[in-house]
Design a protein around this motif. Structure first.
Motif, PDB file in Angstrom:
ATOM      1  N   LEU A 247       0.773  -1.436   0.221  1.00 40.73           N
ATOM      2  CA  LEU A 247       0.073  -0.366   0.156  1.00 40.73           C
ATOM      3  C   LEU A 247       1.119   1.176   0.100  1.00 40.73           C
ATOM      4  N   GLU A 248       1.931   0.955   0.565  1.00 44.26           N
ATOM      5  CA  GLU A 248       2.847   2.478   0.612  1.00 44.26           C
ATOM      6  C   GLU A 248       3.327   2.383  -0.153  1.00 44.26           C
ATOM      7  N   ARG A 249       3.670   1.552  -1.171  1.00 43.87           N
ATOM      8  CA  ARG A 249       4.080   1.258  -2.735  1.00 43.87           C
ATOM      9  C   ARG A 249       3.546   2.180  -3.573  1.00 43.87           C
ATOM     10  N   VAL A 250       2.612   2.002  -3.469  1.00 43.05           N
ATOM     11  CA  VAL A 250       1.191   1.965  -4.449  1.00 43.05           C
ATOM     12  C   VAL A 250       0.755   3.706  -4.534  1.00 43.05           C
ATOM     13  N   GLN A 251       0.979   4.197  -3.192  1.00 42.99           N
ATOM     14  CA  GLN A 251       0.911   5.968  -2.198  1.00 42.99           C
ATOM     15  C   GLN A 251       2.053   5.902  -3.380  1.00 42.99           C
ATOM     16  N   LEU A 252       3.206   5.895  -3.260  1.00 40.87           N
ATOM     17  CA  LEU A 252       4.321   6.513  -3.642  1.00 40.87           C
ATOM     18  C   LEU A 252       4.228   6.479  -4.916  1.00 40.87           C
ATOM     19  N   CYS A 253       3.851   5.861  -5.807  1.00 42.71           N
ATOM     20  CA  CYS A 253       3.451   5.731  -7.234  1.00 42.71           C
ATOM     21  C   CYS A 253       2.497   6.844  -7.443  1.00 42.71           C
ATOM     22  N   GLU A 254       1.979   6.874  -6.897  1.00 44.51           N
ATOM     23  CA  GLU A 254       0.589   7.805  -7.137  1.00 44.51           C
ATOM     24  C   GLU A 254       1.414   8.995  -6.860  1.00 44.51           C
ATOM     25  N   LEU A 255       1.961   9.724  -5.609  1.00 45.08           N
ATOM     26  CA  LEU A 255       2.632  10.969  -5.435  1.00 45.08           C
ATOM     27  C   LEU A 255       3.429  11.023  -6.959  1.00 45.08           C
ATOM     28  N   ARG A 256       4.372  10.037  -6.934  1.00 46.67           N
ATOM     29  CA  ARG A 256       5.253  10.379  -7.935  1.00 46.67           C
ATOM     30  C   ARG A 256       4.515  10.667  -9.181  1.00 46.67           C
ATOM     31  N   ALA A 257       3.684  10.094  -9.775  1.00 51.11           N
ATOM     32  CA  ALA A 257       2.346  10.364 -10.628  1.00 51.11           C
ATOM     33  C   ALA A 257       2.578  12.136 -10.575  1.00 51.11           C
TER      34      ALA A 257
ATOM     35  N   ALA B 268       2.482  15.229 -12.617  1.00 48.69           N
ATOM     36  CA  ALA B 268       1.825  15.804 -13.402  1.00 48.69           C
ATOM     37  C   ALA B 268       2.079  17.482 -12.780  1.00 48.69           C
ATOM     38  N   VAL B 269       3.005  17.516 -11.538  1.00 45.84           N
ATOM     39  CA  VAL B 269       2.649  18.812 -10.934  1.00 45.84           C
ATOM     40  C   VAL B 269       3.609  20.005 -12.332  1.00 45.84           C
ATOM     41  N   GLU B 270       4.822  18.733 -11.881  1.00 49.19           N
ATOM     42  CA  GLU B 270       5.564  19.976 -12.292  1.00 49.19           C
ATOM     43  C   GLU B 270       5.603  20.086 -14.007  1.00 49.19           C
ATOM     44  N   ALA B 271       4.844  19.313 -15.343  1.00 47.83           N
ATOM     45  CA  ALA B 271       3.805  18.983 -16.174  1.00 47.83           C
ATOM     46  C   ALA B 271       3.399  20.346 -16.459  1.00 47.83           C
ATOM     47  N   THR B 272       2.480  20.753 -15.221  1.00 46.81           N
ATOM     48  CA  THR B 272       1.097  21.524 -15.784  1.00 46.81           C
ATOM     49  C   THR B 272       2.286  22.834 -15.566  1.00 46.81           C
ATOM     50  N   GLY B 273       3.439  22.890 -15.473  1.00 44.78           N
ATOM     51  CA  GLY B 273       4.301  24.684 -15.204  1.00 44.78           C
ATOM     52  C   GLY B 273       3.966  25.095 -13.827  1.00 44.78           C
ATOM     53  N   GLN B 274       3.491  24.519 -12.789  1.00 44.26           N
ATOM     54  CA  GLN B 274       4.292  24.933 -11.292  1.00 44.26           C
ATOM     55  C   GLN B 274       5.871  25.710 -11.547  1.00 44.26           C
ATOM     56  N   ALA B 275       5.810  25.744 -10.622  1.00 42.49           N
ATOM     57  CA  ALA B 275       7.241  26.277  -9.889  1.00 42.49           C
ATOM     58  C   ALA B 275       8.289  24.991  -9.909  1.00 42.49           C
ATOM     59  N   THR B 276       8.712  24.698 -10.874  1.00 39.33           N
ATOM     60  CA  THR B 276       9.657  23.490 -10.950  1.00 39.33           C
ATOM     61  C   THR B 276      10.470  23.546  -9.273  1.00 39.33           C
ATOM     62  N   ALA B 277      11.310  23.796  -8.157  1.00 43.63           N
ATOM     63  CA  ALA B 277      11.924  24.207  -7.509  1.00 43.63           C
ATOM     64  C   ALA B 277      10.795  23.378  -6.487  1.00 43.63           C
ATOM     65  N   GLU B 278       9.323  23.773  -5.991  1.00 43.01           N
ATOM     66  CA  GLU B 278       8.596  23.820  -5.162  1.00 43.01           C
ATOM     67  C   GLU B 278       8.197  22.233  -5.854  1.00 43.01           C
ATOM     68  N   ALA B 279       7.696  22.169  -6.748  1.00 43.12           N
ATOM     69  CA  ALA B 279       7.585  20.507  -7.303  1.00 43.12           C
ATOM     70  C   ALA B 279       8.438  19.616  -6.047  1.00 43.12           C
ATOM     71  N   LYS B 280       9.635  20.206  -7.184  1.00 42.48           N
ATOM     72  CA  LYS B 280      11.085  18.789  -6.320  1.00 42.48           C
ATOM     73  C   LYS B 280      10.799  19.005  -5.046  1.00 42.48           C
ATOM     74  N   ALA B 281      10.773  20.406  -4.717  1.00 42.29           N
ATOM     75  CA  ALA B 281      10.429  20.100  -2.912  1.00 42.29           C
ATOM     76  C   ALA B 281       9.727  19.465  -2.720  1.00 42.29           C
ATOM     77  N   ARG B 282       8.565  19.549  -2.893  1.00 39.41           N
ATOM     78  CA  ARG B 282       7.605  18.755  -2.538  1.00 39.41           C
ATOM     79  C   ARG B 282       7.648  16.912  -2.493  1.00 39.41           C
ATOM     80  N   ALA B 283       7.748  16.975  -3.915  1.00 39.61           N
ATOM     81  CA  ALA B 283       8.070  15.564  -4.032  1.00 39.61           C
ATOM     82  C   ALA B 283       8.732  14.605  -3.036  1.00 39.61           C
ATOM     83  N   GLU B 284      10.160  15.555  -2.968  1.00 39.18           N
ATOM     84  CA  GLU B 284      11.084  14.859  -2.862  1.00 39.18           C
ATOM     85  C   GLU B 284      11.012  14.694  -0.710  1.00 39.18           C
ATOM     86  N   SER B 285       9.662  15.651  -0.494  1.00 38.17           N
ATOM     87  CA  SER B 285       9.134  15.758   0.524  1.00 38.17           C
ATOM     88  C   SER B 285       8.413  14.402   0.455  1.00 38.17           C
TER      89      SER B 285
END
Length: 199
Positions: free
Chosen positions: A44-54, A58-75
């Protein structure tokens, strides 16, 4: 006596062994269930991780700030990895606990079987001693009395009864075991010498 004790010992050992096997199977079942639950949590944790990665992609693809998206994704990635490690550690701890319980049950079963075996052997030794003492006492009694005396005692009963009845002046007697019916009228006529009544 020895055979009865041996059968009783085997029965007690079999019962103890069956109870220990049931406890051991229950412990193994709990261990397997815990392993399955831990694997499910990790998946379940792996599935959630995959969803979060997706979502992060998607957030990065929509043009939001790359740094913020990366920070959130890493967190989020760190949190998911931490959750996976926690689930694995819990699964390992549960496995260690179940294994310890299984070992304790096996040791308890071995100790119980040893105790039952020792108790049975002590009872068997005691029964052998008692049987040997009884045999020796009987042989000593027979030796002390003698076979001729025992034979005289065994045959004295019927001869003594015959002499007693003769001394009382009784020339004929009727002896029955009480199970067969007797026609007392015909018997009385036969004793008086009249013969059987005419039909």
């Amino acid at each position: 006596v020895q055979m009865a004790i041996s059968i009783s010992t085997k029965s007690i050992e079999d019962t103890a062994r069956q109870e220990a096997n049931l406890k051991e199977q229950a412990a193994r079942g709990r261990l397997d269930l815990q392993n399955l639950q831990s694997a499910q949590e990790a998946e379940l944790e792996r599935v959630q991780l995959c969803e979060l990665r997706a979502q992060t992609a998607a957030v990065e693809a929509t043009g939001q700030a790359t740094a913020e998206a990366k920070a959130r994704a890493e967190s989020i990635l760190i949190e998911a990895q931490s959750a996976i490690v926690t689930a694995q550690l819990r699964a390992e701890a549960a496995q260690v606990a179940a294994q310890s319980e299984l070992e304790i049950l096996q040791q308890a079963r071995e100790q119980e079987i040893k105790y039952l075996r020792a108790t049975t052997e002590a009872e068997l030794a005691k029964a052998r001693c008692v049987a040997a003492l009884e045999t020796a006492r009987f042989q000593a009694s027979v030796s002390a009395i003698g076979t001729a005396t025992i034979l005289a005692m065994a045959t004295a009963g019927p001869q003594a009864k015959v002499r007693l009845l003769s001394s009382l002046g009784i020339s004929s007697t009727l002896v029955t075991d009480g199970r067969s019916p007797i026609n007392l009228f015909a018997t009385a006529d036969g004793l008086l010498g009249r013969g059987a009544p005419a039909q």
